[in-house]
Design an enzyme around this catalytic site. Structure first.
Site, short mmCIF file in Angstrom:
data_model
loop_
_atom_site.label_atom_id
_atom_site.label_comp_id
_atom_site.label_asym_id
_atom_site.label_seq_id
_atom_site.Cartn_x
_atom_site.Cartn_y
_atom_site.Cartn_z
N HIS A 54 10.72 -0.99 -16.01
CA HIS A 54 9.47 -1.44 -15.53
C HIS A 54 8.21 -1.16 -16.19
CE1 HIS A 54 6.55 -3.13 -12.86
NE2 HIS A 54 5.95 -2.11 -12.50
N HIS A 78 1.59 3.53 -15.44
CA HIS A 78 0.61 2.78 -14.39
C HIS A 78 1.39 3.19 -13.00
CE1 HIS A 78 3.78 -0.43 -14.20
NE2 HIS A 78 3.13 -0.56 -12.96
N GLU A 82 1.29 7.04 -8.07
CA GLU A 82 1.68 6.49 -6.87
C GLU A 82 3.25 6.88 -6.54
OE1 GLU A 82 1.20 2.40 -6.43
OE2 GLU A 82 1.87 2.19 -4.60
N ASP A 83 3.90 6.91 -7.52
CA ASP A 83 5.45 7.34 -7.29
C ASP A 83 6.10 8.56 -7.71
OD1 ASP A 83 5.45 4.63 -6.38
OD2 ASP A 83 6.12 3.82 -8.32
N ASP A 145 1.88 -6.21 -14.56
CA ASP A 145 2.65 -5.52 -13.54
C ASP A 145 3.15 -6.54 -12.39
OD1 ASP A 145 3.69 -3.34 -11.81
OD2 ASP A 145 2.05 -3.76 -10.58
N ASP A 265 0.23 -36.53 -17.25
CA ASP A 265 -0.09 -35.73 -18.12
C ASP A 265 0.83 -34.42 -18.02
OD1 ASP A 265 -0.87 -34.89 -15.76
OD2 ASP A 265 -2.74 -33.98 -16.28
MN MN Z 1 4.35 -1.43 -11.31
#
Ligand code: MN
Length: 303
Positions: A54, A78, A82-83, A145, A265
């Site tokens: 990821h 990133h 958080e993880d 992300d 279009d």
């Molecule tokens: Mn992520």
């Protein structure tokens, strides 16, 4: 690349990054890769893949948007705050305050919850994201992300993927549009469309795909004849394609209450010339080749 890297996955990925953008510090990015790999090593994605796939995809997307080394490294890192167990202090020690600021800000805006679907609310929420982010690069990391999460949505359950798709449509599609990143806007919009209105999406794509080749060929012919005439008239112009997203085609059909064959279009040529006068000259030539449909003609040059 001066550093020797023992991982074939890393090497191959770095090749892709280099292909996407030639002006990045690959040693620094390789360092961020290893750090991220180590920090996420216990984690898996819902698909069963190693988690690192990821951040790798996110960082590669950022490289192809021609962002700087700091942003690409932050893309790799990133989800770390958080993880994983890694702290802000450790991140700063390893990568300095600039990368840490980006990762911290992405974490902060990921924590903001969007509640209502109402348009004014969505607009407020977008403003809140932008002001919380403070640095545009934070929004771009978040867009990359979201793009990868939308591409891999099939591993989530129905309710959760619907919620994410709706949020994408309400928040991230307009953001991508506002920042002029049309490629991401279009892809996000069509991915969300497929989840939110699967029947309409399925019907529309199968109809369009079946005569797409025929249409492209026809448009290729049109382009050639225009180019020939331009050359003769001494007009220098750049002619490119534009494909409408599935969602905007469907949206137009709903808004105007028309059928697919009344959307004119779906595919378009875009002609770029130097000055206004040359632009009208080019238009005149196009009209001499193809009869304009009066009631559908709009003079965007004057307007
Ligand atoms: Mn992520």
């Amino acid at each position: 690349m001066t550093e020797t890297t023992e991982s074939p996955v890393l090497n191959e990925w770095l090749q892709d990054v280099r292909k996407a953008s030639g002006r990045l510090d690959l040693d620094y990015i390789a360092h961020a890769y290893r750090f991220s790999e180590q920090a996420h090593r216990q984690q898996q994605r819902k698909s069963g893949e190693v988690y690192l796939t990821h951040p790798m995809a996110v960082a590669l997307e950022l490289a192809s948007l021609r962002l700087d080394t700091t942003t690409v490294a932050a893309g790799l890192l990133h989800d770390i705050l958080e993880d994983t167990e890694v702290t802000e202090e450790q991140l700063t020690e390893e990568f300095g305050p600039a990368v840490t600021f980006l990762v911290e800000s992405v974490t902060k805006i990921s924590g903001l919850e969007f509640q209502s679907r109402e348009e004014a609310q969505a607009e407020n929420f977008r403003k809140m994201l932008i002001s919380t982010a403070r640095d545009l690069r934070v929004i771009l990391i978040k867009l990359a992300d979201r793009l990868h999460n939308m591409r891999t949505l099939e591993h989530l359950n129905r309710r959760r993927s619907e919620r994410i798709a709706q949020e994408t449509m309400d928040i991230y599609v307009p953001l991508a549009h506002r920042f002029g990143i049309n490629r991401i806007k279009t892809e996000l919009e069509d991915l969300a469309f497929a989840v939110l209105i699967p029947d309409a999406y399925g019907k529309l794509t199968s109809t369009l795909e079946s005569d797409k080749r025929k249409k492209m060929k026809a448009l290729g012919g049109v382009r050639k004849s225009i180019q020939r005439e331009f050359k003769e008239a001494g007009i220098r112009a750049e002619i490119s394609w534009r494909l409408k997203s599935y969602y905007s085609i469907w949206n137009k059909m709903q808004r105007r209450d028309v059928e697919l064959d009344e959307v004119y279009d779906i595919m378009a040529l875009r002609i770029l010339t130097g000055e206004n006068a040359e632009c009208y000259h080019a238009l005149g030539i196009v009209h001499s080749l193809f009869v304009p449909i009066t009631e559908r003609f709009k003079d965007f040059i004057a307007r």
